[in-house]
Design a protein around this motif. Structure first.
Motif, PDB file in Angstrom:
ATOM      1  N   MET A   1       0.846  -1.188   0.000  1.00 52.87           N
ATOM      2  CA  MET A   1       0.000   0.000   0.000  1.00 52.87           C
ATOM      3  C   MET A   1       0.887   1.247   0.000  1.00 52.87           C
ATOM      4  O   MET A   1       1.590   1.526   0.970  1.00 52.87           O
ATOM      5  CB  MET A   1      -0.914   0.000   1.219  1.00 52.87           C
ATOM      6  CG  MET A   1      -1.956   1.107   1.180  1.00 52.87           C
ATOM      7  SD  MET A   1      -3.145   0.920  -0.166  1.00 52.87           S
ATOM      8  CE  MET A   1      -4.081  -0.514   0.413  1.00 52.87           C
ATOM      9  N   VAL A   2       0.849   2.004  -1.103  1.00 51.58           N
ATOM     10  CA  VAL A   2       1.648   3.218  -1.237  1.00 51.58           C
ATOM     11  C   VAL A   2       0.822   4.387  -0.715  1.00 51.58           C
ATOM     12  O   VAL A   2      -0.298   4.616  -1.190  1.00 51.58           O
ATOM     13  CB  VAL A   2       2.049   3.463  -2.703  1.00 51.58           C
ATOM     14  CG1 VAL A   2       2.898   4.729  -2.822  1.00 51.58           C
ATOM     15  CG2 VAL A   2       2.798   2.256  -3.257  1.00 51.58           C
ATOM     16  N   PRO A   3       1.331   5.132   0.268  1.00 56.38           N
ATOM     17  CA  PRO A   3       0.551   6.252   0.804  1.00 56.38           C
ATOM     18  C   PRO A   3       0.373   7.345  -0.250  1.00 56.38           C
ATOM     19  O   PRO A   3       1.210   7.531  -1.135  1.00 56.38           O
ATOM     20  CB  PRO A   3       1.400   6.740   1.982  1.00 56.38           C
ATOM     21  CG  PRO A   3       2.777   6.251   1.701  1.00 56.38           C
ATOM     22  CD  PRO A   3       2.624   4.964   0.948  1.00 56.38           C
ATOM     23  N   PRO A   4      -0.687   8.098  -0.167  1.00 54.24           N
ATOM     24  CA  PRO A   4      -0.998   9.099  -1.205  1.00 54.24           C
ATOM     25  C   PRO A   4       0.034  10.219  -1.292  1.00 54.24           C
ATOM     26  O   PRO A   4       0.239  10.767  -2.371  1.00 54.24           O
ATOM     27  CB  PRO A   4      -2.375   9.622  -0.793  1.00 54.24           C
ATOM     28  CG  PRO A   4      -2.512   9.280   0.647  1.00 54.24           C
ATOM     29  CD  PRO A   4      -1.749   8.015   0.849  1.00 54.24           C
ATOM     30  N   ASP A   5       0.677  10.565  -0.158  1.00 55.83           N
ATOM     31  CA  ASP A   5       1.631  11.664  -0.235  1.00 55.83           C
ATOM     32  C   ASP A   5       2.885  11.286  -1.008  1.00 55.83           C
ATOM     33  O   ASP A   5       3.709  12.149  -1.318  1.00 55.83           O
ATOM     34  CB  ASP A   5       2.010  12.139   1.166  1.00 55.83           C
ATOM     35  CG  ASP A   5       2.598  11.025   2.025  1.00 55.83           C
ATOM     36  OD1 ASP A   5       2.596   9.853   1.567  1.00 55.83           O
ATOM     37  OD2 ASP A   5       3.061  11.323   3.143  1.00 55.83           O
ATOM     38  N   ARG A   6       3.029   9.996  -1.358  1.00 58.97           N
ATOM     39  CA  ARG A   6       4.174   9.565  -2.156  1.00 58.97           C
ATOM     40  C   ARG A   6       3.868   9.545  -3.645  1.00 58.97           C
ATOM     41  O   ARG A   6       4.760   9.791  -4.457  1.00 58.97           O
ATOM     42  CB  ARG A   6       4.621   8.165  -1.714  1.00 58.97           C
ATOM     43  CG  ARG A   6       5.324   8.137  -0.360  1.00 58.97           C
ATOM     44  CD  ARG A   6       5.746   6.728  -0.023  1.00 58.97           C
ATOM     45  NE  ARG A   6       6.663   6.164  -0.999  1.00 58.97           N
ATOM     46  CZ  ARG A   6       7.054   4.888  -1.004  1.00 58.97           C
ATOM     47  NH1 ARG A   6       6.591   4.054  -0.072  1.00 58.97           N
ATOM     48  NH2 ARG A   6       7.890   4.455  -1.922  1.00 58.97           N
ATOM     49  N   PHE A   7       2.629   9.268  -4.028  1.00 62.36           N
ATOM     50  CA  PHE A   7       2.368   9.138  -5.461  1.00 62.36           C
ATOM     51  C   PHE A   7       1.482  10.247  -6.045  1.00 62.36           C
ATOM     52  O   PHE A   7       1.541  10.502  -7.247  1.00 62.36           O
ATOM     53  CB  PHE A   7       1.760   7.761  -5.782  1.00 62.36           C
ATOM     54  CG  PHE A   7       0.344   7.576  -5.328  1.00 62.36           C
ATOM     55  CD1 PHE A   7      -0.730   7.964  -6.128  1.00 62.36           C
ATOM     56  CD2 PHE A   7       0.067   7.008  -4.095  1.00 62.36           C
ATOM     57  CE1 PHE A   7      -2.030   7.767  -5.720  1.00 62.36           C
ATOM     58  CE2 PHE A   7      -1.230   6.819  -3.682  1.00 62.36           C
ATOM     59  CZ  PHE A   7      -2.291   7.213  -4.485  1.00 62.36           C
ATOM     60  N   ILE A   8       0.672  10.918  -5.217  1.00 61.13           N
ATOM     61  CA  ILE A   8      -0.187  11.968  -5.775  1.00 61.13           C
ATOM     62  C   ILE A   8       0.630  13.152  -6.305  1.00 61.13           C
ATOM     63  O   ILE A   8       0.339  13.675  -7.392  1.00 61.13           O
ATOM     64  CB  ILE A   8      -1.231  12.409  -4.736  1.00 61.13           C
ATOM     65  CG1 ILE A   8      -2.284  11.307  -4.560  1.00 61.13           C
ATOM     66  CG2 ILE A   8      -1.900  13.715  -5.170  1.00 61.13           C
ATOM     67  CD1 ILE A   8      -3.391  11.643  -3.596  1.00 61.13           C
ATOM     68  N   PRO A   9       1.681  13.628  -5.592  1.00 59.37           N
ATOM     69  CA  PRO A   9       2.500  14.702  -6.204  1.00 59.37           C
ATOM     70  C   PRO A   9       3.112  14.296  -7.535  1.00 59.37           C
ATOM     71  O   PRO A   9       3.235  15.122  -8.444  1.00 59.37           O
ATOM     72  CB  PRO A   9       3.581  14.949  -5.146  1.00 59.37           C
ATOM     73  CG  PRO A   9       2.956  14.520  -3.855  1.00 59.37           C
ATOM     74  CD  PRO A   9       2.113  13.345  -4.211  1.00 59.37           C
ATOM     75  N   ILE A  10       3.474  13.003  -7.661  1.00 63.12           N
ATOM     76  CA  ILE A  10       4.017  12.534  -8.940  1.00 63.12           C
ATOM     77  C   ILE A  10       2.944  12.596 -10.017  1.00 63.12           C
ATOM     78  O   ILE A  10       3.198  13.019 -11.153  1.00 63.12           O
ATOM     79  CB  ILE A  10       4.568  11.103  -8.785  1.00 63.12           C
ATOM     80  CG1 ILE A  10       5.712  11.080  -7.764  1.00 63.12           C
ATOM     81  CG2 ILE A  10       5.028  10.556 -10.126  1.00 63.12           C
ATOM     82  CD1 ILE A  10       6.248   9.687  -7.488  1.00 63.12           C
ATOM     83  N   ALA A  11       1.734  12.174  -9.664  1.00 59.40           N
ATOM     84  CA  ALA A  11       0.632  12.210 -10.630  1.00 59.40           C
ATOM     85  C   ALA A  11       0.309  13.635 -11.063  1.00 59.40           C
ATOM     86  O   ALA A  11      -0.033  13.881 -12.224  1.00 59.40           O
ATOM     87  CB  ALA A  11      -0.607  11.543 -10.025  1.00 59.40           C
ATOM     88  N   GLU A  12       0.425  14.580 -10.127  1.00 57.08           N
ATOM     89  CA  GLU A  12       0.161  15.971 -10.482  1.00 57.08           C
ATOM     90  C   GLU A  12       1.235  16.520 -11.412  1.00 57.08           C
ATOM     91  O   GLU A  12       0.944  17.299 -12.321  1.00 57.08           O
ATOM     92  CB  GLU A  12       0.079  16.819  -9.213  1.00 57.08           C
ATOM     93  CG  GLU A  12      -1.156  16.540  -8.367  1.00 57.08           C
ATOM     94  CD  GLU A  12      -1.179  17.384  -7.110  1.00 57.08           C
ATOM     95  OE1 GLU A  12      -0.123  17.949  -6.759  1.00 57.08           O
ATOM     96  OE2 GLU A  12      -2.245  17.472  -6.475  1.00 57.08           O
ATOM     97  N   GLU A  13       2.478  16.098 -11.196  1.00 58.68           N
ATOM     98  CA  GLU A  13       3.576  16.623 -12.016  1.00 58.68           C
ATOM     99  C   GLU A  13       3.547  16.073 -13.430  1.00 58.68           C
ATOM    100  O   GLU A  13       3.822  16.797 -14.389  1.00 58.68           O
ATOM    101  CB  GLU A  13       4.916  16.312 -11.360  1.00 58.68           C
ATOM    102  CG  GLU A  13       5.166  17.108 -10.084  1.00 58.68           C
ATOM    103  CD  GLU A  13       6.467  16.701  -9.419  1.00 58.68           C
ATOM    104  OE1 GLU A  13       7.226  15.925 -10.039  1.00 58.68           O
ATOM    105  OE2 GLU A  13       6.720  17.159  -8.291  1.00 58.68           O
ATOM    106  N   ASN A  14       3.244  14.792 -13.601  1.00 60.00           N
ATOM    107  CA  ASN A  14       3.268  14.211 -14.942  1.00 60.00           C
ATOM    108  C   ASN A  14       1.917  14.215 -15.634  1.00 60.00           C
ATOM    109  O   ASN A  14       1.760  13.652 -16.718  1.00 60.00           O
ATOM    110  CB  ASN A  14       3.842  12.783 -14.912  1.00 60.00           C
ATOM    111  CG  ASN A  14       3.041  11.858 -13.998  1.00 60.00           C
ATOM    112  OD1 ASN A  14       1.863  12.079 -13.718  1.00 60.00           O
ATOM    113  ND2 ASN A  14       3.709  10.804 -13.526  1.00 60.00           N
ATOM    114  N   GLY A  15       0.906  14.862 -15.021  1.00 55.16           N
ATOM    115  CA  GLY A  15      -0.392  15.014 -15.665  1.00 55.16           C
ATOM    116  C   GLY A  15      -1.321  13.830 -15.523  1.00 55.16           C
ATOM    117  O   GLY A  15      -2.454  13.873 -16.022  1.00 55.16           O
ATOM    118  N   LEU A  16      -0.885  12.748 -14.835  1.00 56.56           N
ATOM    119  CA  LEU A  16      -1.749  11.573 -14.682  1.00 56.56           C
ATOM    120  C   LEU A  16      -2.907  11.823 -13.734  1.00 56.56           C
ATOM    121  O   LEU A  16      -3.849  11.020 -13.677  1.00 56.56           O
ATOM    122  CB  LEU A  16      -0.916  10.392 -14.167  1.00 56.56           C
ATOM    123  CG  LEU A  16       0.089   9.792 -15.163  1.00 56.56           C
ATOM    124  CD1 LEU A  16       0.920   8.720 -14.477  1.00 56.56           C
ATOM    125  CD2 LEU A  16      -0.642   9.212 -16.371  1.00 56.56           C
TER     126      LEU A  16
END
Length: 733
Positions: free
Chosen positions: A512-527
């Motif tokens: 389980m990957v916490p949201p603070d680890r992957f949501i900023p990445i999703a915001e940066e790459n447009g996903l």
């Protein structure tokens, strides 16, 4: 050059030419008014004086031919070549005139005044015909080298014929001078005819537009007028050595000089000026090409290629001097949001302003470079110690915290900065750039608006981030994304008022990957846009299922990222989610971030109006932690403020915590908005919130975020479901 009045289409004489013409006329009037005794004197124009004048005139005429013949351009205008050939004829005839003048030694044949006058008249006639032709004939086509030869051959043939006839057959010429009587009627008539032709040519040059002529029309106009005045002198003299003859020869020389100026300007000065202009234009083009090759076109800053070269020089110097070189990697925070909110034009203006701020802030020895997008680099060479970079970083942090005014909008250019220092963090540009970028990403993960020095341990974090970014692209397709839900309660009645949908990533290897680890990445790459659409659809589907099963959760809340808010397709995405699930719009709440509302642009306003028209409710998430621009609260139709947990958790610990929460609650009450406190973890905090008038809350005190199956097992939901058993889902809710 000529002076042409506005709207005039003809050639006008410049002040200097007018002065020359006026002085010539005054000289002629002075000679004409002289007594007869003055004109009868024979010492005015001696043979030697005549020879000097003719040699000067022949020289100028020869220069006219040479310059026009050997001009700068390989292809000359026909009229200039013809003028040069005509003056070759004039030079040769003037030579024969000088050699045949009375008092000169016999040359081939006996010298005499009549023979000299014959050559004189022939030269005058050639001049008059040539000037009339230039004035009226549209001779514009170019002449190559071979064409010049074809023009020169008949010119020389004509000259040879005239010289032959003048030397060996003078009897074929009409009488022009009779000793003891002076000029004959033919001579005077011939001079007047030449004068008439010259005046006709002068009229043509005066009427011809200066800019339309392939030559200096003003110079030729002056040449014709001076030649006409000279002709008047040659109709008046009674003996060859008189004052009229002297003035006439001087005016002839002046006329030749004007013609020489015409061909010199056309054949020499103008081409060289064109060459000079071409050279200057080429230098400007080369400078512009160099600017384009080594500078950023938007900001004018050096680009990556130029910075790499300067970094190599700085590293070489640092090895000799024992100094350090720092490379700062700056990335603007939330630039995509700003760019989407205000438009690309104002986004570009913001980048230019940021470039100006950076240049004004760093030392003069530094180099500021724009990598592309919202990324900048700063090279700090010659640092005596590593700590010297901190001074520049502090100055940058202070300057970038001050909002920039862009077209009436106050925008704080917050930035995350990574620092790599040579030689410890790299001994070449590539290594420094890579490590500075790694440190910058670490600064972003630390909460943005921060700076970090490079540390080798960061490489593992960056590699992990890269792996997460690559895996996240296929997470939707592999059904790895799941939603957890955290219940929201009424602080006074403890009734469930809704549930917030929280995104989780069940990675097959990382767990389980916490949201603070992957949501900023999703915001940066447009996903975040396609992921956000999936969250909306899944949350609406689940909420509709709750209603169908009688689960007492009246509203589901979904977070909307800043990029989503500025995506034109958001309204359609919400419509599709509601339609596909059958969920009423009143059962959906959209949580907006303050960063998404940084500017109340027309698009944001239109999007919010369209969402409100659907019937969904809106809340502002993490209120107080963003840009705290309260003006938009009056314009945007939001329904609720969610008080950030950072304020809630300080509620009982510090006096300021209570004051901030109280201010937010009071402001929301004044604006007619509800408030919901996040992060409520104990009863004391809940009691303090009730005392301040905050009505809604969520937190570990009531329920943790849970998947749907575990959520339905919570006693509060089971009790509420049991209490409503026997009633329809619509009435139960």
């Amino acid at each position: 050059m000529s002076v042409t009045s506005a709207g005039s289409t003809g050639t006008h004489l410049s002040p200097s030419s007018l002065w020359v013409l006026a002085l010539s006329v005054l000289a002629l009037i002075f000679v004409w008014a002289a007594p007869l005794s003055v004109h009868q004197q024979t010492n005015w124009f001696s043979v030697s004086t005549h020879l000097i004048c003719e040699v000067f005139a022949i020289t100028v005429a020869g220069l006219v031919f040479c310059v026009s013949w050997h001009g700068y351009r390989n292809v000359q205008p026909f009229n200039i070549v013809a003028l040069g050939c005509a003056f070759l004829v004039i030079a040769l005839l003037d030579l024969m005139h000088a050699l045949s003048y009375k008092g000169m030694p016999d040359f081939v044949t006996e010298a005499g005044p009549e023979k000299a006058i014959n050559f004189w008249l022939a030269a005058r006639a050639v001049l008059a015909v040539m000037l009339v032709s230039l004035a009226f004939l549209p001779w514009r086509w170019p002449v190559s080298w071979f064409g010049r030869i074809l023009l020169l051959v008949p010119t020389l043939a004509f000259t040879a014929l005239v010289i032959h006839q003048g030397l060996y057959h003078p009897e074929h010429w009409p009488r022009t001078f009779i000793a003891g009587e002076g000029l004959t009627t033919f001579k005077i008539a011939a001079e007047w005819t030449v004068i008439a032709f010259l005046l006709l040519a002068a009229y043509g040059f005066w009427r011809r537009p200066q800019n339309a002529a392939p030559f200096d029309a003003e110079g030729l106009l002056m040449a014709t007028l001076l030649s006409a005045l000279a002709g008047l002198c040659f109709t008046r003299y009674v003996q060859l050595n008189g004052l009229y003859n002297l003035l006439g020869h001087l005016l002839k020389i002046a006329a030749y000089i004007y013609v020489y100026r015409v061909v010199f300007v056309t054949c020499v000065r103008a081409p060289y000026r064109a060459l000079e202009e071409e050279t200057r234009s080429r230098a400007v083009a080369e400078q512009r090409a160099e600017q384009m090759a080594f500078h950023d076109q938007l900001t004018g800053l050096p680009n990556l290629a130029l910075l790499e070269d300067r970094t190599a020089q700085a590293l070489s110097s640092s090895q000799r001097d024992g100094t350090h070189v720092a490379l700062l990697f700056l990335d603007l925070d939330h630039f995509k949001v700003i760019n989407n909110a205000l438009g690309h034009q104002l986004g570009d203006q913001l980048l230019r302003e940021v470039a100006r701020v950076l240049v004004d802030t760093v030392p003069t020895t530094a180099t500021v470079c724009r990598v592309g997008g919202d990324e900048f680099l700063v090279l700090l060479p010659g640092l005596p110690a590593v700590d010297f970079a901190a001074t520049v970083l502090e100055q940058l942090e202070e300057r970038l915290a001050t909002p920039l005014v862009i077209d009436g909008h106050d925008i704080p250019p917050d930035a995350s900065i990574g620092v790599a220092i040579a030689p410890g963090d790299g001994e070449d540009f590539t290594a420094l750039l890579r490590n500075a970028e790694t440190a910058m990403y670490t600064a972003k993960q630390a909460g943005r608006k921060a700076w970090r020095y490079y540390d080798p341990t960061m490489d593992a974090q960056v590699n992990e981030r890269l792996q997460l970014s690559n895996s996240l692209r296929s997470a939707l397709e592999r059904n790895e994304l799941v939603l957890h839900y955290q219940l929201q309660f009424d602080l006074f009645s403890r009734a469930v008022i809704g549930a917030e949908a929280l995104l989780r990533w069940q990675h097959p290897e990382l767990g389980m990957v916490p949201p603070d680890r992957f949501i900023p990445i999703a915001e940066e790459n447009g996903l975040i846009v396609p992921i956000g659409a999936w969250v909306l659809g899944e949350a609406c589907r689940q909420a509709a299922q709750w209603r169908a099963e009688g689960v007492p959760i009246p509203v589901v809340a979904v977070n909307i990222a800043s990029i989503q808010l500025h995506d034109p397709s958001l309204v359609d995405t919400v419509k599709e989610a509601l339609h596909a699930s059958g969920l009423p719009a009143s059962a959906l709440e959209l949580e907006l971030t303050e960063s998404g509302l940084i500017q109340d642009t027309e698009q944001v306003q239109a999007t919010i109006d369209a969402l409100k028209a659907l019937g969904v409710s809106l809340s502002i998430d993490d209120f107080g932690t963003g840009y705290s621009c309260l003006a938009y609260l009056r314009r945007l139709e939001v329904d609720q403020l969610k008080i950030d947990k950072s304020f809630v958790q300080l509620l009982n610990g510090t006096p300021d915590g209570g004051a901030i929460v109280a201010a937010i609650v009071q402001m929301a009450r004044t604006l007619g908005l509800d408030t919901l406190a996040e992060g409520v973890e104990d009863e004391a905090t809940a009691e303090a919130l009730r005392h301040l008038g905050c009505r809604h809350a969520q937190g570990y005190l009531y329920a943790r975020p849970l998947p749907n199956d575990a959520l339905l097992q919570l006693p509060v939901l089971q009790q509420a479901s049991a209490a409503s058993r026997g009633r329809s889902p619509a009435r139960a809710l």
